[in-house]
Design a protein around this motif. Sequence first.
Motif, PDB file in Angstrom:
ATOM      1  N   GLU A 485     -10.233  -4.443  10.350  1.00  0.00           N
ATOM      2  CA  GLU A 485      -9.030  -4.317   9.506  1.00  0.00           C
ATOM      3  C   GLU A 485      -8.918  -5.345   8.641  1.00  0.00           C
ATOM      4  OE1 GLU A 485      -5.398  -4.325  11.478  1.00  0.00           O
ATOM      5  OE2 GLU A 485      -6.074  -5.923  12.887  1.00  0.00           O
ATOM      6  N   GLN A 486      -8.300  -4.952   7.374  1.00  0.00           N
ATOM      7  CA  GLN A 486      -7.913  -5.738   6.407  1.00  0.00           C
ATOM      8  C   GLN A 486      -6.504  -5.475   5.698  1.00  0.00           C
ATOM      9  OE1 GLN A 486     -10.812  -7.393   3.388  1.00  0.00           O
ATOM     10  NE2 GLN A 486      -9.694  -6.208   2.016  1.00  0.00           N
ATOM     11  N   PHE A 487      -5.789  -6.451   5.347  1.00  0.00           N
ATOM     12  CA  PHE A 487      -4.448  -6.178   4.806  1.00  0.00           C
ATOM     13  C   PHE A 487      -4.526  -6.851   3.448  1.00  0.00           C
ATOM     14  CE2 PHE A 487      -3.375  -6.012   9.358  1.00  0.00           C
ATOM     15  CZ  PHE A 487      -2.599  -5.365   9.311  1.00  0.00           C
ATOM     16  N   PHE A 488      -4.238  -6.381   2.340  1.00  0.00           N
ATOM     17  CA  PHE A 488      -4.200  -6.972   1.191  1.00  0.00           C
ATOM     18  C   PHE A 488      -2.647  -6.689   0.672  1.00  0.00           C
ATOM     19  CE2 PHE A 488      -3.921  -5.983  -3.563  1.00  0.00           C
ATOM     20  CZ  PHE A 488      -4.420  -7.218  -4.064  1.00  0.00           C
ATOM     21  N   ILE A 489      -2.116  -7.942   0.291  1.00  0.00           N
ATOM     22  CA  ILE A 489      -0.795  -8.042  -0.035  1.00  0.00           C
ATOM     23  C   ILE A 489      -0.668  -8.639  -1.686  1.00  0.00           C
ATOM     24  CG2 ILE A 489       1.370  -8.821   0.639  1.00  0.00           C
ATOM     25  CD1 ILE A 489       0.374  -9.090   3.351  1.00  0.00           C
ATOM     26  N   ASP A 490       0.163  -7.767  -2.252  1.00  0.00           N
ATOM     27  CA  ASP A 490       0.283  -8.327  -3.840  1.00  0.00           C
ATOM     28  C   ASP A 490       1.753  -7.984  -4.194  1.00  0.00           C
ATOM     29  OD1 ASP A 490      -0.131  -9.016  -6.394  1.00  0.00           O
ATOM     30  OD2 ASP A 490      -1.264  -7.157  -6.816  1.00  0.00           O
ATOM     31  N   GLU A 491       2.221  -8.805  -5.256  1.00  0.00           N
ATOM     32  CA  GLU A 491       3.660  -8.448  -5.853  1.00  0.00           C
ATOM     33  C   GLU A 491       3.303  -7.582  -7.189  1.00  0.00           C
ATOM     34  OE1 GLU A 491       7.364 -11.018  -7.291  1.00  0.00           O
ATOM     35  OE2 GLU A 491       5.360 -12.003  -7.128  1.00  0.00           O
ATOM     36  N   GLU A 492       4.211  -6.643  -6.927  1.00  0.00           N
ATOM     37  CA  GLU A 492       4.525  -5.474  -8.209  1.00  0.00           C
ATOM     38  C   GLU A 492       5.160  -6.104  -9.352  1.00  0.00           C
ATOM     39  OE1 GLU A 492       5.581  -1.908  -6.114  1.00  0.00           O
ATOM     40  OE2 GLU A 492       3.409  -1.300  -5.964  1.00  0.00           O
ATOM     41  N   PRO A 493       4.958  -5.600 -10.503  1.00  0.00           N
ATOM     42  CA  PRO A 493       5.904  -6.076 -11.537  1.00  0.00           C
ATOM     43  C   PRO A 493       7.274  -6.021 -11.246  1.00  0.00           C
ATOM     44  CG  PRO A 493       4.058  -4.678 -12.396  1.00  0.00           C
ATOM     45  CD  PRO A 493       4.056  -4.793 -10.940  1.00  0.00           C
ATOM     46  N   SER A 494       7.709  -5.007 -10.507  1.00  0.00           N
ATOM     47  CA  SER A 494       9.253  -4.787 -10.232  1.00  0.00           C
ATOM     48  C   SER A 494       9.761  -6.170  -9.242  1.00  0.00           C
ATOM     49  CB  SER A 494       9.455  -3.703  -9.395  1.00  0.00           C
ATOM     50  OG  SER A 494       8.712  -3.450  -8.165  1.00  0.00           O
ATOM     51  N   GLY A 495       8.947  -6.631  -8.730  1.00  0.00           N
ATOM     52  CA  GLY A 495       9.248  -7.716  -7.908  1.00  0.00           C
ATOM     53  C   GLY A 495       9.239  -7.324  -6.274  1.00  0.00           C
ATOM     54  N   ASP A 496       8.843  -5.855  -6.076  1.00  0.00           N
ATOM     55  CA  ASP A 496       8.584  -5.344  -4.757  1.00  0.00           C
ATOM     56  C   ASP A 496       6.994  -5.934  -4.256  1.00  0.00           C
ATOM     57  OD1 ASP A 496      11.199  -4.264  -4.835  1.00  0.00           O
ATOM     58  OD2 ASP A 496      10.370  -2.490  -5.096  1.00  0.00           O
ATOM     59  N   LEU A 497       6.913  -5.686  -3.054  1.00  0.00           N
ATOM     60  CA  LEU A 497       5.671  -5.812  -2.552  1.00  0.00           C
ATOM     61  C   LEU A 497       4.838  -4.694  -2.196  1.00  0.00           C
ATOM     62  CD1 LEU A 497       6.244  -9.253  -0.072  1.00  0.00           C
ATOM     63  CD2 LEU A 497       5.308  -9.200  -2.393  1.00  0.00           C
ATOM     64  N   PHE A 498       3.792  -5.016  -2.549  1.00  0.00           N
ATOM     65  CA  PHE A 498       2.743  -3.690  -1.972  1.00  0.00           C
ATOM     66  C   PHE A 498       1.585  -4.106  -1.063  1.00  0.00           C
ATOM     67  CE2 PHE A 498      -1.390  -1.533  -2.312  1.00  0.00           C
ATOM     68  CZ  PHE A 498      -1.064  -0.165  -2.352  1.00  0.00           C
ATOM     69  N   ALA A 499       1.477  -3.339   0.188  1.00  0.00           N
ATOM     70  CA  ALA A 499       0.564  -4.003   1.031  1.00  0.00           C
ATOM     71  C   ALA A 499      -0.463  -2.635   1.384  1.00  0.00           C
ATOM     72  CB  ALA A 499       0.993  -4.474   2.105  1.00  0.00           C
ATOM     73  N   LYS A 500      -1.980  -2.923   1.356  1.00  0.00           N
ATOM     74  CA  LYS A 500      -2.739  -1.867   1.870  1.00  0.00           C
ATOM     75  C   LYS A 500      -3.524  -2.381   3.321  1.00  0.00           C
ATOM     76  CE  LYS A 500      -5.073   0.657  -0.927  1.00  0.00           C
ATOM     77  NZ  LYS A 500      -4.965   2.036  -0.447  1.00  0.00           N
ATOM     78  N   HIS A 501      -3.278  -1.579   4.088  1.00  0.00           N
ATOM     79  CA  HIS A 501      -4.055  -1.900   5.554  1.00  0.00           C
ATOM     80  C   HIS A 501      -5.025  -0.722   5.591  1.00  0.00           C
ATOM     81  CE1 HIS A 501      -3.426  -1.992  10.214  1.00  0.00           C
ATOM     82  NE2 HIS A 501      -4.522  -2.556   9.627  1.00  0.00           N
ATOM     83  N   ARG A 502      -6.298  -1.295   5.578  1.00  0.00           N
ATOM     84  CA  ARG A 502      -7.515  -0.390   5.788  1.00  0.00           C
ATOM     85  C   ARG A 502      -8.073  -0.837   7.096  1.00  0.00           C
ATOM     86  NH1 ARG A 502     -11.421   0.730   0.825  1.00  0.00           N
ATOM     87  NH2 ARG A 502      -9.732   2.085   0.678  1.00  0.00           N
ATOM     88  N   MET A 503      -8.577   0.512   7.830  1.00  0.00           N
ATOM     89  CA  MET A 503      -9.251   0.255   9.030  1.00  0.00           C
ATOM     90  C   MET A 503     -10.604   1.033   8.967  1.00  0.00           C
ATOM     91  SD  MET A 503      -7.092  -1.159  11.334  1.00  0.00           S
ATOM     92  CE  MET A 503      -8.050  -0.534  13.103  1.00  0.00           C
ATOM     93  N   LYS A 504     -11.579   0.330   9.468  1.00  0.00           N
ATOM     94  CA  LYS A 504     -12.902   0.671   9.544  1.00  0.00           C
ATOM     95  C   LYS A 504     -13.531   0.829  11.061  1.00  0.00           C
ATOM     96  CE  LYS A 504     -14.175  -1.104   5.099  1.00  0.00           C
ATOM     97  NZ  LYS A 504     -14.950  -1.866   4.216  1.00  0.00           N
ATOM     98  N   ILE A 505     -14.360   1.745  11.228  1.00  0.00           N
ATOM     99  CA  ILE A 505     -15.076   1.705  12.556  1.00  0.00           C
ATOM    100  C   ILE A 505     -16.819   1.625  12.314  1.00  0.00           C
ATOM    101  CG2 ILE A 505     -14.853   4.228  12.828  1.00  0.00           C
ATOM    102  CD1 ILE A 505     -14.957   3.859  15.792  1.00  0.00           C
ATOM    103  N   PHE A 506     -17.275   0.951  12.827  1.00  0.00           N
ATOM    104  CA  PHE A 506     -18.524   0.749  12.334  1.00  0.00           C
ATOM    105  C   PHE A 506     -18.952   0.667  11.142  1.00  0.00           C
ATOM    106  CE2 PHE A 506     -19.226   2.850  16.588  1.00  0.00           C
ATOM    107  CZ  PHE A 506     -19.851   1.837  17.272  1.00  0.00           C
TER     108      PHE A 506
END
Length: 522
Positions: A485-506
């Motif tokens: 698994e991997q979480f990528f967290i970034d700040e958007e221009p609006s000041g809100d946060l965006f996070a993407k959680h990706r899961m993999k198997i093999f």
Amino acid sequence: MTYKILASIHIILFTFTALFTVNPWYFLMLTIAQLLFVPLTLQLILKLKLRMYYFVLPAVFSVIVLQITEKTSFDFILAFIYLLFTFAVAICGFIRFAKRGFTHLEEFSIDVGLMYLSMGGIWFFIYEIGFDTGFSPMLTWLTAIHFHYSSFLLPIFIGFAGRLYKPKSYPFFATIILVSPLIVAAGITFSPWLELVSVLLYIIGIYGFIVLAFRIPFKGLVQKTLILISFSALGITIIFSLLYALGNAFGVFQVSIEFMLKFHGFFNCLLFGLVGIIGWSISTPAPLYKELNVPISHIRGKFVIGEQILEPNKGNECYTGLVDDMGVYVNRDNVKSTIIEFYENTKQYYLFSEVHWYPWFKPIAAVYRVISQRIQQLNLPYSSKKTEMTGDIIAVNDGRIRTRAWLRKIESDVIFVALYSSYVKGEKTYMNIALPLPFTSMIGILELHEQNNGNLILTSRGNGNSDAGIYLTFRNIVFKLPLQEQFFIDEEPSGDLFAKHRMKIFSIPFLDIDYTIVKKEK
């Protein structure tokens, strides 16, 4: 008992059997594996004490009696004893695997070799009792040989090689070797074309390891020479296997079974098997794997997890965020302040999620959804509709340091009950996240990495001797799962946060969760 004495005893036993066998000479190709190669290889791996070694002896003497006597009414019992022995070896392989999980491919290769031996035992048993499988007795016997050499010895030898040298190409070639025996068996059973494909795969894997063998840092020239001879012998015999498979596929038998018996008898038995065992016995590489030692949550669920699992384990502390100080994980100056603020004051943020199951996984996800709704854990929606997740951060006592639960819900349904803690090993601090499950617990050990642009990545993929990974715990067993698994967290221009959680198997993606994180107004 030293290895040399043990080897001498088994050489004498095989020599006696060879002198007094009542079967044709080519039956000794399997007998030498059963009486010599298998016991000596097991000793290299398991380092059996004398009292433990006694479980090998009944199998050895059963094979000897089967080879030096004509057909008797006791053949069933003798063959069954050897079958039980191969099952015991397979169980040893499975136990080794269960204690470690999907980590260290070189050890997994050895585990698979041990487990494959049981298939050789099954086919040997079928041959000895004369059970009609629809194949000729010769083909049944050859299949037993296949699982003693290509499926037992070869995976173990490449496991030893991986302990010494494991470049980026190692997983590719090792995986080919590990799956090829099953494809060969399927090809023999169902299709000569599939058999041809399996031989082509073997060629790729074997020649890959011949090249790697030249680069392995052996301790001495003698060992290197012997191992190169062993792998190279397979490089020769596999070409004739290819010609035989081509003949089967196209209906022209260019290489006869009689020739294959004579040819493979010399190269596979003496040059691959015998020379290989001598080579690896000169200096058997030690395992690189060390048992994982991490703080484990003692909280386990029953058939339903949900919010109620926290009640008997609540602590008295008051936490506002998932962590107290992000500085223990990263350099605060290198990460955007909004990301730091979210982790330290998580309660001050709204969380909106969009769940995206990959198309190939959607049928599984639909079935899984029915189960997760009952368990109330890892209870992700099937729909990709953007939905608010509510919840709380609650102190719990689970045997780890300053643990807090992040409870997340969608309306009244519990989605996650995740128990956050941390621990330090060496100079690295890991995020230690436990998810209670029925009678067990899943643990995510994550590394945190700051990015040049101030973003943050949390990942279960570690480098070198990192503890990072996803594990299943059962009592004292910590089993690494083939999940990442991997979480990528970034700040958007609006000041809100965006996070993407990706899961993999093999390493194959099956789930993405997109989060929008908005700070609450005071």
